[in-house]
Design an enzyme around this catalytic site. Structure first.
Site, PDB file in Angstrom:
ATOM      1  N   ASP A 219       0.855  -1.192   0.000  1.00  0.00           N
ATOM      2  CA  ASP A 219       0.000   0.000   0.000  1.00  0.00           C
ATOM      3  C   ASP A 219       0.885   1.235   0.000  1.00  0.00           C
ATOM      4  OD1 ASP A 219      -2.301   1.784   0.396  1.00  0.00           O
ATOM      5  OD2 ASP A 219      -3.360  -0.057   0.929  1.00  0.00           O
ATOM      6  N   HIS A 293      -2.441   3.530  -4.691  1.00  0.00           N
ATOM      7  CA  HIS A 293      -1.929   2.990  -3.424  1.00  0.00           C
ATOM      8  C   HIS A 293      -0.500   2.500  -3.632  1.00  0.00           C
ATOM      9  CE1 HIS A 293      -5.452   3.429  -0.911  1.00  0.00           C
ATOM     10  NE2 HIS A 293      -6.207   2.977  -1.882  1.00  0.00           N
ATOM     11  N   GLU A 357      -9.424   3.211  -5.623  1.00  0.00           N
ATOM     12  CA  GLU A 357      -9.074   4.565  -5.173  1.00  0.00           C
ATOM     13  C   GLU A 357      -7.860   5.143  -5.897  1.00  0.00           C
ATOM     14  OE1 GLU A 357     -10.746   4.560  -0.658  1.00  0.00           O
ATOM     15  OE2 GLU A 357      -8.763   3.698  -0.909  1.00  0.00           O
TER      16      GLU A 357
HETATM   17  C1  ACM Z   1     -10.861  -0.147  -0.210  1.00  0.00           C
HETATM   18  O1  ACM Z   1     -11.403  -0.088   0.888  1.00  0.00           O
HETATM   19  N1  ACM Z   1     -10.253   0.909  -0.707  1.00  0.00           N
HETATM   20  C2  ACM Z   1     -10.883  -1.352  -1.015  1.00  0.00           C
END
Ligand code: ACM
Length: 792
Positions: A219, A293, A357
């Site tokens: 991440d 991420h 995201e």
């Molecule tokens: C997530 O909660 N961004 C998969």
């Protein structure tokens, strides 16, 4: 600081174990009349013992006693059966003190536990037959034998403590799962867990018949997986200085700089964990996030980023960073190299590529990315992400793997053969299933276990939504919007533990269990088996098993909560006791002693003089199900509200965050809406109140929330450090108290501010508590607000 205190129920269980040992028998429930006698039981082989609930349980006549020396027989040369027998022997020794003997060969006529292969049967299914002649577990596959053994272990551990013999009532059990994907996601990127913890976690999953561990290894905040070809991923990407005063002041003598937090898993450790999981029929799905991420890998190798430079954002914020991979061939070569090592390490069918995201601002602003889009004839950045994921999907396909990603990978066109993990509710799964794609249900907030399971002050930090056990249990994994055919594309469900606010392994276990038991039942048991009270019946012995396994399971469902109604005129308070599930017996003491099964039984509000000290815990079936909580009701405490007893003025982004105290050691979880830090005390009785005091803690504003940050507004401060302000009746009302924050600025923990005098006022009023500030950083969180009476 906190008025309730916890002490371990473990001591109680340990005592019960000693009693059982001394009696040389299975531990009979403490509630049962008369002395325990050996062997106890028979313990009914009822559906209530097995969690998740089995397909069918048919009681029969007679009983069979499993005792030290009972033989576990497996077919000669059957490695799968042998592994399960060895596992069951070890498990029973660890958790029950029963000492079985494993033997290969033909089953004796009677008196043994026999593992047998059946020619056919459902995948992962089993039959478990108990008769006066012995026990037989039969299954068509290895997983079925294993799950049959787990069910037998549950039958043998319905009561607590150690035993050298346990008698089971005869029954036949037929069982098989509802869904193929019964999963949990562990985020090891935001906080690192040791390989030992990961293994113990996998073991506990297997004992719930959960079969899929989605391992979030990458991440913004860290890259946790050793990749031989790119050593900087872990040399650089696995370490960060956490945000806040405490970590900044925690100087590592070796470097003279703030101590780095982190860790990673070597390829050897991963191989060992994968093998350990396979032995327990748990498949690990590794997640390598892309295209967003990605701050950690771009920090390690800046050429992977859109502008080719190391991110200026650091790696110690939470939220959604802007940093994306670029779309150069060299970056795909990197990703393919990484995936080739991932494929070698993880033999399972799926590789998770994230996809969530990925804010497209950097791609939009990059002439290089825009030029590539044009050259490819790609119209927008969603389509570019789709192209990105499809390119990776082709690589995985060519290497015999299936791609799974978060539901954003549906946007701009989904890769053929992609499986969708639906997290923004279940809509992604519905869209996917209607389009003929497989899907897994992992919706926020219900299956997001970083949400707290109780609003108790003792609850560890997490996101602010209340996702209690019943909310999880009530989740329906069969979306009504799908036809039966389309429902066939729902592979199953999983709960996710994001660990931004879950610093320790014990807290991770707490967030998972027992809510994971509800997920297990939703994933395994038929829809017709759903029965909340029956589930709680099954959970009571499960709490004992967690204890025996050393798992720090949450007692939130049974924790005793106090509500007091102070009568100023009488100088007394009425204290009500309750727990979340409304079950069990609440027992309490008023003399400071530990509550036990023999303590007073709560039957209605306690009418107490000030000064009373109440300690209470929940008991059921002779078990103590919650740690004792304690509160003293005195002239100050009845006029004080902890952060968790106040309301936040809004619910924009409510979090429970650790105070910024010492890096190690206890810290105080504080509830705050980070977008609108504002609290309400409804109906505060201001009669006879001469001053207001408060305890506060500064918290780093380490949140990447994009433009939302600019929308956070504060009233201007009168002093450089700002002031806590208390207003009457509404947040626009008269300001009745101002408490300068300066005394708390140098302290990393929770600090009591000097009290501010107020003009006495009669009656009850809502109080609104906010603070003035020049900027969002630091946040100020409230520990408690105290009304100081003129007379005591
Ligand atoms: C997530 O909660 N961004 C998969």
């Amino acid at each position: 600081m906190r008025q309730t205190s916890s002490s371990s129920a473990r001591a109680v269980a340990a005592l019960a174990s000693v009693v059982a040992l001394l009696a040389g028998c299975a531990h009979a429930p403490l509630a049962q009349a008369g002395p325990a006698s050996a062997p106890a039981g028979p313990e009914a082989a009822s559906a209530s013992a097995i969690l998740p609930a089995p397909l069918s349980v048919t009681p029969a006549a007679g009983a069979f006693t499993v005792r030290d020396g009972t033989v576990l027989v497996v077919p000669t040369g059957d490695a799968g059966a042998r592994a399960t027998a060895d596992y069951l022997k070890d498990l029973l020794a660890r958790t029950r003190g029963l000492d079985l003997t494993v033997r290969e060969g033909r089953a004796p006529g009677a008196g043994a536990i026999v593992l047998r292969r059946s020619a056919q049967g459902a995948r992962e299914g089993y039959d478990l037959a108990i008769s006066p002649k012995g026990v037989e577990i039969s299954a068509a596959d290895d997983a079925g034998l294993f799950y049959g053994a787990v069910s037998l272990w549950e039958l043998l551990t319905q009561t607590e403590g150690r035993a050298d013999a346990v008698t089971l009532q005869a029954a036949s059990i037929h069982d098989a799962p509802r869904f193929a994907w019964r999963g949990l996601m562990l985020d090891s990127a935001r906080h690192y867990q040791s390989p030992e913890f990961v293994k113990r976690f996998i073991d506990t999953m297997a004992l719930h018949k959960l079969n899929t561990l989605h391992w979030h290894l990458v991440d913004d905040q860290a890259w946790r997986l050793e990749i031989k070809r790119y050593p900087k991923l872990t040399e650089v990407g696995a370490w960060r200085v956490p945000a806040g005063q405490g970590p900044a002041n925690d100087i590592d003598p070796a470097t003279g700089r703030p101590r780095l937090y982190g860790g990673f898993y070597t390829e050897d450790q991963v191989r060992e964990i994968v093998a350990y999981a396979a032995a327990r029929h748990v498949t690990i799905v590794p997640e390598i996030e892309m295209p967003g991420h990605a701050t950690a890998p771009i920090t390690a190798y800046p050429a992977l980023g859109v502008d080719g430079k190391a991110p200026t954002t650091g790696m110690s914020d939470w939220g959604v960073y802007p940093n994306l991979y670029n779309v150069d061939d060299a970056t795909f070569a990197f990703l393919e190299d990484v995936l080739s090592e991932v494929i070698d390490l993880f033999p399972g069918e799926y590789v998770h590529v994230g996809g969530d995201e990925a804010v497209k601002d950097q791609w939009k602003a990059s002439p290089r990315v825009q030029a590539q889009m044009k050259a490819l004839g790609i119209s927008d950045e969603h389509a570019l992400q789709s192209w990105f994921v499809q390119r990776v999907g082709k690589y995985l396909d060519a290497h015999g793997k299936r791609l799974i990603g978060w539901d954003e990978i549906l946007e701009g066109g989904v890769a053929p053969n992609a499986t969708i993990m639906s997290w923004r509710g279940i809509d992604g799964a519905i869209t996917a299933a209607k389009a003929g794609h497989d899907a897994v249900l992992a919706p926020a907030p219900t299956l997001y276990f970083d949400n707290r399971q109780s609003d108790s002050g003792d609850e560890p930090p997490g996101r602010g939504n209340l996702i209690d056990l019943k909310t999880v249990y009530d989740f329906d994994p069969a979306p009504a919007a799908l036809t039966p055919d389309q429902q066939g594309h729902i592979l199953g469900l999983q709960a996710n533990l994001w660990t931004e606010h879950v610093r320790t392994e014990d807290r991770a276990a707490y967030m998972f269990f027992p809510r994971a038991a509800a997920v297990a039942e939703l994933g395994w048991s038929g829809a017709d088996k759903r029965d909340w009270n029956g589930f709680l019946d099954r959970l009571v012995p499960q709490m004992g098993r967690y204890e025996a396994l050393g798992i720090n399971a949450a007692d939130a469902a049974w924790e005793v909560r106090f509500t007091d109604a102070f009568d100023r005129t009488a100088g007394r308070t009425k204290v009500s006791l309750a727990n979340q599930v409304g079950r069990g017996e609440i027992r309490y003491t008023l003399d400071g002693s530990e509550p036990t099964e023999a303590s007073a039984l709560y039957a209605g509000p306690l009418d107490l003089a000030l000064g009373a000290r109440v300690r209470a815990a929940t008991f059921e079936d002779g078990r103590q199900l919650s740690r004792p909580v304690e509160k003293t009701f005195d002239a100050l405490s009845v006029r004080r509200r902890q952060d968790d007893e106040l309301k936040t003025c809004s619910a924009k982004l409510v979090l429970s965050l650790d105070d910024d105290g010492p890096v190690t050691g206890p810290r105080e979880p504080l509830v705050i809406d980070i977008i609108e830090p504002c609290w309400k005390w409804e109906g505060a009785d201001l009669s006879d109140i001469k001053a207001i005091s408060a305890a506060v803690s500064s918290l780093p504003f380490n949140f990447q929330i994009g433009k939302d940050r600019d929308a956070i507004r504060f009233r201007p401060p009168a002093t450089p450090e700002g002031e806590l302000e208390v207003r009457l009746d509404s947040c626009e009302g008269e300001r009745i108290a101002v408490l300068p924050l300066k005394p708390a600025t140098a302290n990393a923990g929770v600090t009591e501010l000097p009290s501010a005098p107020i003009t006495p006022r009669a009656g009850r009023h809502d109080l609104c508590i906010t603070y003035t500030a020049k900027s969002v950083d630091p946040l100020w969180a409230i520990g408690w607000i105290q009304l100081v009476p003129a007379t005591r």
